[in-house]
Design a protein around this motif. Structure first.
Motif, PDB file in Angstrom:
ATOM      1  N   ASN A  33      41.399   6.465  96.778  1.00 23.49           N
ATOM      2  CA  ASN A  33      41.184   7.468  95.733  1.00 23.49           C
ATOM      3  C   ASN A  33      42.198   7.411  94.599  1.00 23.49           C
ATOM      4  O   ASN A  33      42.334   8.381  93.848  1.00 23.49           O
ATOM      5  N   ILE A  34      42.915   6.294  94.440  1.00 18.86           N
ATOM      6  CA  ILE A  34      43.830   6.164  93.305  1.00 18.86           C
ATOM      7  C   ILE A  34      43.010   6.332  92.029  1.00 18.86           C
ATOM      8  O   ILE A  34      42.000   5.654  91.824  1.00 18.86           O
ATOM      9  N   GLU A  35      43.446   7.263  91.196  1.00 12.04           N
ATOM     10  CA  GLU A  35      42.737   7.514  89.939  1.00 12.04           C
ATOM     11  C   GLU A  35      43.173   6.503  88.888  1.00 12.04           C
ATOM     12  O   GLU A  35      44.372   6.298  88.683  1.00 12.04           O
ATOM     13  N   ILE A  36      42.216   5.898  88.237  1.00 12.93           N
ATOM     14  CA  ILE A  36      42.487   4.972  87.142  1.00 12.93           C
ATOM     15  C   ILE A  36      42.062   5.669  85.853  1.00 12.93           C
ATOM     16  O   ILE A  36      40.874   5.769  85.551  1.00 12.93           O
ATOM     17  N   ALA A  37      43.036   6.197  85.135  1.00 12.66           N
ATOM     18  CA  ALA A  37      42.769   6.941  83.898  1.00 12.66           C
ATOM     19  C   ALA A  37      42.852   5.968  82.721  1.00 12.66           C
ATOM     20  O   ALA A  37      43.937   5.688  82.220  1.00 12.66           O
ATOM     21  N   ASP A  38      41.701   5.454  82.328  1.00  8.42           N
ATOM     22  CA  ASP A  38      41.683   4.545  81.172  1.00  8.42           C
ATOM     23  C   ASP A  38      41.457   5.315  79.879  1.00  8.42           C
ATOM     24  O   ASP A  38      41.474   4.742  78.800  1.00  8.42           O
ATOM     25  N   LEU A  39      41.264   6.626  80.011  1.00 13.19           N
ATOM     26  CA  LEU A  39      41.191   7.557  78.881  1.00 13.19           C
ATOM     27  C   LEU A  39      40.035   7.268  77.934  1.00 13.19           C
ATOM     28  O   LEU A  39      40.051   7.673  76.778  1.00 13.19           O
ATOM     29  N   GLY A  40      39.038   6.532  78.438  1.00 14.89           N
ATOM     30  CA  GLY A  40      37.841   6.256  77.644  1.00 14.89           C
ATOM     31  C   GLY A  40      38.051   5.254  76.532  1.00 14.89           C
ATOM     32  O   GLY A  40      37.185   5.081  75.679  1.00 14.89           O
ATOM     33  N   LEU A  41      39.191   4.571  76.527  1.00 15.06           N
ATOM     34  CA  LEU A  41      39.510   3.655  75.427  1.00 15.06           C
ATOM     35  C   LEU A  41      39.139   2.203  75.720  1.00 15.06           C
ATOM     36  O   LEU A  41      39.092   1.384  74.811  1.00 15.06           O
ATOM     37  N   GLY A  42      38.931   1.873  76.994  1.00 14.64           N
ATOM     38  CA  GLY A  42      38.579   0.498  77.348  1.00 14.64           C
ATOM     39  C   GLY A  42      39.731  -0.479  77.187  1.00 14.64           C
ATOM     40  O   GLY A  42      39.498  -1.665  76.974  1.00 14.64           O
ATOM     41  N   GLU A  43      40.964   0.016  77.291  1.00 13.77           N
ATOM     42  CA  GLU A  43      42.141  -0.845  77.158  1.00 13.77           C
ATOM     43  C   GLU A  43      43.199  -0.421  78.174  1.00 13.77           C
ATOM     44  O   GLU A  43      44.358  -0.208  77.830  1.00 13.77           O
ATOM     45  N   PHE A  44      42.788  -0.323  79.440  1.00 11.85           N
ATOM     46  CA  PHE A  44      43.641   0.245  80.472  1.00 11.85           C
ATOM     47  C   PHE A  44      45.006  -0.415  80.575  1.00 11.85           C
ATOM     48  O   PHE A  44      46.005   0.263  80.750  1.00 11.85           O
ATOM     49  N   GLU A  45      45.097  -1.726  80.472  1.00  4.23           N
ATOM     50  CA  GLU A  45      46.387  -2.397  80.624  1.00  4.23           C
ATOM     51  C   GLU A  45      47.345  -2.072  79.486  1.00  4.23           C
ATOM     52  O   GLU A  45      48.546  -2.234  79.616  1.00  4.23           O
ATOM     53  N   LEU A  46      46.810  -1.568  78.383  1.00  8.75           N
ATOM     54  CA  LEU A  46      47.618  -1.194  77.226  1.00  8.75           C
ATOM     55  C   LEU A  46      47.844   0.327  77.179  1.00  8.75           C
ATOM     56  O   LEU A  46      48.960   0.802  76.965  1.00  8.75           O
ATOM     57  N   THR A  47      46.757   1.082  77.375  1.00  6.01           N
ATOM     58  CA  THR A  47      46.808   2.540  77.278  1.00  6.01           C
ATOM     59  C   THR A  47      46.113   3.154  78.490  1.00  6.01           C
ATOM     60  O   THR A  47      44.906   2.991  78.658  1.00  6.01           O
ATOM     61  N   GLY A  48      46.878   3.837  79.313  1.00  8.04           N
ATOM     62  CA  GLY A  48      46.320   4.474  80.499  1.00  8.04           C
ATOM     63  C   GLY A  48      47.407   4.691  81.529  1.00  8.04           C
ATOM     64  O   GLY A  48      48.582   4.441  81.275  1.00  8.04           O
ATOM     65  N   VAL A  49      47.003   5.135  82.704  1.00 10.68           N
ATOM     66  CA  VAL A  49      47.937   5.368  83.805  1.00 10.68           C
ATOM     67  C   VAL A  49      47.124   5.463  85.098  1.00 10.68           C
ATOM     68  O   VAL A  49      45.985   5.910  85.079  1.00 10.68           O
ATOM     69  N   ALA A  50      47.707   5.010  86.183  1.00 13.49           N
ATOM     70  CA  ALA A  50      47.100   5.190  87.502  1.00 13.49           C
ATOM     71  C   ALA A  50      47.819   6.350  88.179  1.00 13.49           C
ATOM     72  O   ALA A  50      49.034   6.519  88.003  1.00 13.49           O
TER      73      ALA A  50
END
Length: 182
Positions: A33-50
């Motif tokens: 259940n680790i949440e992957i918050a990509d914030l709807g931007l489609g650039e998780f490795e740049l902008t986001g947090v787990a």
């Protein structure tokens, strides 16, 4: 732009690997259940947090935040909700290094830089660098953002009740709650 199930699983595994490096053990259910918050931007490795949320009651919350190298959780604040003050949170670095920026006197020559194509949505520049064992408390309704250091970071968050779905971001393109598509 939603993550695919395959991307979501890949980032969950990567976050779990970072937690293991930090010596943090998860139950199988927590790992799943680790949440992957990509914030709807489609650039998780740049902008986001787990995130791993251990507990979130009406009064307290405890989480792990996992940042990849140079990954940025964008500028936001936790507003009052239902007459309660915004979330107060303490970040404690467990592994790696995290660059935290909060409201206050701007730091000349800050270490971190936000993603260039979103730089105009970052306004607070008072820098706090956290290394393993160091912590900082962010008071309610304080604008803040943070970025993983060269190796990434694992940060424990201890806070009052979390209502992340109500977070206010300076970037109007952000959607806080993640979407995963098949």
């Amino acid at each position: 732009m939603a993550l695919t199930r395959e991307e979501h699983r890949k980032y969950q595994q990567l976050a779990h690997d970072y937690l293991k490096r930090a010596g943090i053990v998860l139950t199988p259910e927590e790992a799943e259940n680790i949440e992957i918050a990509d914030l709807g931007l489609g650039e998780f490795e740049l902008t986001g947090v787990a995130l791993v949320t251990y507990i979130n009651t009406e009064r307290v919350c405890a989480k792990e935040l996992i940042l990849l190298p140079g990954q940025t959780c964008p500028e936001h604040l936790h507003p009052p909700v239902n007459g309660e003050p915004g979330k107060e949170e303490t970040f404690r670095c467990r592994w790696g290094e995290v660059y935290l920026y909060v409201s206050g006197e701007p730091t000349p020559n800050p270490v971190a830089q936000p993603p260039a194509h979103r730089a105009d949505t970052y306004n607070v520049w008072h820098e706090v660098i956290l290394r393993p064992g160091e912590q900082y408390t962010i008071h309610p309704e304080t604008w803040h953002w943070f970025q993983g250091g060269p190796e990434g970071a694992v940060v424990s968050e201890f806070s009052t009740r979390s209502t992340d779905e109500n977070d206010v971001f300076t970037d109007p393109d952000i959607q806080r709650l993640p979407e995963v598509k098949d």
